[in-house]
Design a protein around this motif. Sequence first.
Motif, PDB file in Angstrom:
ATOM      1  N   MET A 158     -79.933  -7.565  84.229  1.00 15.25           N
ATOM      2  CA  MET A 158     -78.797  -8.369  84.198  1.00 15.25           C
ATOM      3  C   MET A 158     -78.731  -8.387  82.577  1.00 15.25           C
ATOM      4  SD  MET A 158     -77.070 -11.537  85.529  1.00 15.25           S
ATOM      5  CE  MET A 158     -77.642 -11.145  87.075  1.00 15.25           C
ATOM      6  N   ALA A 159     -77.306  -8.319  82.168  1.00 14.52           N
ATOM      7  CA  ALA A 159     -76.891  -8.554  81.177  1.00 14.52           C
ATOM      8  C   ALA A 159     -75.936  -9.804  80.942  1.00 14.52           C
ATOM      9  CB  ALA A 159     -76.031  -7.327  80.497  1.00 14.52           C
ATOM     10  N   GLN A 160     -75.871 -10.419  79.632  1.00 14.15           N
ATOM     11  CA  GLN A 160     -75.030 -11.646  79.513  1.00 14.15           C
ATOM     12  C   GLN A 160     -74.400 -11.614  78.188  1.00 14.15           C
ATOM     13  OE1 GLN A 160     -78.484 -14.508  79.485  1.00 14.15           O
ATOM     14  NE2 GLN A 160     -77.977 -15.115  81.696  1.00 14.15           N
ATOM     15  N   MET A 161     -73.129 -12.255  78.170  1.00 16.98           N
ATOM     16  CA  MET A 161     -72.189 -12.537  77.200  1.00 16.98           C
ATOM     17  C   MET A 161     -72.283 -14.080  77.160  1.00 16.98           C
ATOM     18  SD  MET A 161     -68.296 -11.535  76.338  1.00 16.98           S
ATOM     19  CE  MET A 161     -68.547  -9.784  75.709  1.00 16.98           C
ATOM     20  N   ILE A 162     -72.742 -14.440  75.827  1.00 18.58           N
ATOM     21  CA  ILE A 162     -72.424 -15.922  75.565  1.00 18.58           C
ATOM     22  C   ILE A 162     -71.717 -16.105  74.386  1.00 18.58           C
ATOM     23  CG2 ILE A 162     -73.707 -18.093  74.892  1.00 18.58           C
ATOM     24  CD1 ILE A 162     -76.025 -16.466  76.210  1.00 18.58           C
ATOM     25  N   VAL A 163     -70.609 -16.936  74.931  1.00 19.20           N
ATOM     26  CA  VAL A 163     -69.425 -17.108  73.945  1.00 19.20           C
ATOM     27  C   VAL A 163     -69.484 -18.618  73.492  1.00 19.20           C
ATOM     28  CG1 VAL A 163     -66.922 -16.875  73.462  1.00 19.20           C
ATOM     29  CG2 VAL A 163     -68.021 -15.385  75.384  1.00 19.20           C
ATOM     30  N   PHE A 164     -69.496 -18.829  72.108  1.00 20.87           N
ATOM     31  CA  PHE A 164     -69.411 -20.183  71.598  1.00 20.87           C
ATOM     32  C   PHE A 164     -68.127 -20.351  70.960  1.00 20.87           C
ATOM     33  CE2 PHE A 164     -73.689 -18.520  71.504  1.00 20.87           C
ATOM     34  CZ  PHE A 164     -74.532 -19.845  71.759  1.00 20.87           C
ATOM     35  N   TYR A 165     -67.384 -21.308  71.564  1.00 21.65           N
ATOM     36  CA  TYR A 165     -66.020 -21.694  70.886  1.00 21.65           C
ATOM     37  C   TYR A 165     -66.194 -22.904  70.004  1.00 21.65           C
ATOM     38  CZ  TYR A 165     -64.284 -18.817  74.830  1.00 21.65           C
ATOM     39  OH  TYR A 165     -63.813 -17.851  75.701  1.00 21.65           O
ATOM     40  N   LYS A 166     -65.714 -22.374  68.766  1.00 24.76           N
ATOM     41  CA  LYS A 166     -65.953 -23.747  67.788  1.00 24.76           C
ATOM     42  C   LYS A 166     -64.729 -24.667  67.993  1.00 24.76           C
ATOM     43  CE  LYS A 166     -68.112 -20.984  64.143  1.00 24.76           C
ATOM     44  NZ  LYS A 166     -67.779 -20.358  62.759  1.00 24.76           N
ATOM     45  N   THR A 167     -65.161 -25.930  67.714  1.00 22.38           N
ATOM     46  CA  THR A 167     -64.338 -27.058  67.904  1.00 22.38           C
ATOM     47  C   THR A 167     -63.083 -26.826  67.464  1.00 22.38           C
ATOM     48  OG1 THR A 167     -66.200 -28.638  67.983  1.00 22.38           O
ATOM     49  CG2 THR A 167     -63.903 -29.642  67.680  1.00 22.38           C
ATOM     50  N   PRO A 168     -61.743 -26.852  68.410  1.00 18.86           N
ATOM     51  CA  PRO A 168     -60.647 -26.594  68.219  1.00 18.86           C
ATOM     52  C   PRO A 168     -59.909 -27.678  67.322  1.00 18.86           C
ATOM     53  CG  PRO A 168     -60.659 -26.951  70.309  1.00 18.86           C
ATOM     54  CD  PRO A 168     -62.128 -27.157  69.946  1.00 18.86           C
ATOM     55  N   GLN A 169     -58.719 -27.418  66.849  1.00 15.83           N
ATOM     56  CA  GLN A 169     -57.634 -28.716  65.920  1.00 15.83           C
ATOM     57  C   GLN A 169     -57.534 -29.617  67.134  1.00 15.83           C
ATOM     58  OE1 GLN A 169     -56.687 -28.983  62.857  1.00 15.83           O
ATOM     59  NE2 GLN A 169     -57.512 -27.066  62.099  1.00 15.83           N
ATOM     60  N   ASP A 170     -57.204 -29.051  68.307  1.00 16.04           N
ATOM     61  CA  ASP A 170     -56.535 -30.087  69.376  1.00 16.04           C
ATOM     62  C   ASP A 170     -57.686 -29.755  70.778  1.00 16.04           C
ATOM     63  OD1 ASP A 170     -55.156 -31.338  71.395  1.00 16.04           O
ATOM     64  OD2 ASP A 170     -53.270 -30.903  70.804  1.00 16.04           O
ATOM     65  N   PRO A 171     -58.566 -30.262  70.849  1.00 19.74           N
ATOM     66  CA  PRO A 171     -59.500 -30.288  71.823  1.00 19.74           C
ATOM     67  C   PRO A 171     -58.828 -30.459  73.243  1.00 19.74           C
ATOM     68  CG  PRO A 171     -60.653 -31.566  70.028  1.00 19.74           C
ATOM     69  CD  PRO A 171     -59.134 -31.364  69.835  1.00 19.74           C
ATOM     70  N   ALA A 172     -57.796 -31.386  73.333  1.00 22.94           N
ATOM     71  CA  ALA A 172     -57.178 -31.238  74.772  1.00 22.94           C
ATOM     72  C   ALA A 172     -56.422 -30.351  74.889  1.00 22.94           C
ATOM     73  CB  ALA A 172     -56.450 -32.789  74.476  1.00 22.94           C
ATOM     74  N   ALA A 173     -55.740 -29.820  74.246  1.00 23.69           N
ATOM     75  CA  ALA A 173     -54.686 -28.414  74.384  1.00 23.69           C
ATOM     76  C   ALA A 173     -55.622 -27.277  74.756  1.00 23.69           C
ATOM     77  CB  ALA A 173     -53.717 -28.224  73.074  1.00 23.69           C
ATOM     78  N   PHE A 174     -57.003 -27.056  73.992  1.00 23.46           N
ATOM     79  CA  PHE A 174     -57.676 -26.238  74.106  1.00 23.46           C
ATOM     80  C   PHE A 174     -58.346 -26.445  75.674  1.00 23.46           C
ATOM     81  CE2 PHE A 174     -61.910 -24.593  74.798  1.00 23.46           C
ATOM     82  CZ  PHE A 174     -61.955 -23.630  74.233  1.00 23.46           C
ATOM     83  N   ASP A 175     -58.726 -27.299  76.033  1.00 19.02           N
ATOM     84  CA  ASP A 175     -59.187 -27.560  77.476  1.00 19.02           C
ATOM     85  C   ASP A 175     -58.354 -27.590  78.444  1.00 19.02           C
ATOM     86  OD1 ASP A 175     -61.641 -28.349  76.371  1.00 19.02           O
ATOM     87  OD2 ASP A 175     -61.332 -30.331  76.722  1.00 19.02           O
ATOM     88  N   LYS A 176     -56.913 -27.700  78.322  1.00 12.47           N
ATOM     89  CA  LYS A 176     -55.995 -27.470  79.227  1.00 12.47           C
ATOM     90  C   LYS A 176     -55.638 -25.844  79.330  1.00 12.47           C
ATOM     91  CE  LYS A 176     -51.094 -28.390  80.300  1.00 12.47           C
ATOM     92  NZ  LYS A 176     -49.829 -29.089  79.653  1.00 12.47           N
ATOM     93  N   HIS A 177     -55.559 -25.073  78.109  1.00 14.58           N
ATOM     94  CA  HIS A 177     -55.161 -23.887  78.058  1.00 14.58           C
ATOM     95  C   HIS A 177     -56.615 -22.961  78.838  1.00 14.58           C
ATOM     96  CE1 HIS A 177     -53.657 -19.931  76.818  1.00 14.58           C
ATOM     97  NE2 HIS A 177     -55.108 -19.704  76.688  1.00 14.58           N
ATOM     98  N   TYR A 178     -57.836 -23.557  78.370  1.00 18.89           N
ATOM     99  CA  TYR A 178     -59.024 -22.872  78.982  1.00 18.89           C
ATOM    100  C   TYR A 178     -59.012 -22.861  80.500  1.00 18.89           C
ATOM    101  CZ  TYR A 178     -63.713 -20.842  78.851  1.00 18.89           C
ATOM    102  OH  TYR A 178     -64.808 -20.277  78.953  1.00 18.89           O
ATOM    103  N   VAL A 179     -58.744 -24.056  81.072  1.00 14.49           N
ATOM    104  CA  VAL A 179     -58.807 -24.178  82.610  1.00 14.49           C
ATOM    105  C   VAL A 179     -57.600 -23.458  83.384  1.00 14.49           C
ATOM    106  CG1 VAL A 179     -58.842 -26.246  84.300  1.00 14.49           C
ATOM    107  CG2 VAL A 179     -60.411 -26.295  82.109  1.00 14.49           C
ATOM    108  N   ALA A 180     -56.416 -23.697  82.626  1.00 14.32           N
ATOM    109  CA  ALA A 180     -55.317 -23.248  83.323  1.00 14.32           C
ATOM    110  C   ALA A 180     -55.311 -21.694  83.126  1.00 14.32           C
ATOM    111  CB  ALA A 180     -53.999 -24.180  83.107  1.00 14.32           C
TER     112      ALA A 180
END
Length: 100
Positions: free
Chosen positions: A1-23
Amino acid sequence: MAQMIVFYKTPQDPAAFDKHYVATHIPLAKTIPGLRKYEVSRGPVTTPFGPSPYHLVATLHFDNMQAMQSAFASPEGFAAGADAQSMTDLEILLFDNHEV
């Protein structure tokens, strides 16, 4: 098994990031060929010493490194990668897990 782990740094607008990430981003990522499992952290990303500079951690699972490389060479992989880079700074770690 191979894994890619992606660390997203805290964005300027966390709420907008979360909305885009999910949708947008999760649906794109789930179209990547050969993706076996997709996990996303919930809640704050911390360390034993306190807060971290990361907002979210995603772990993508593939059968092996070759499958992962092929997946990200596909149009779906390119689209998901470009979208991830457009959201915030990120760091990527790759693991090729072998049983010992």
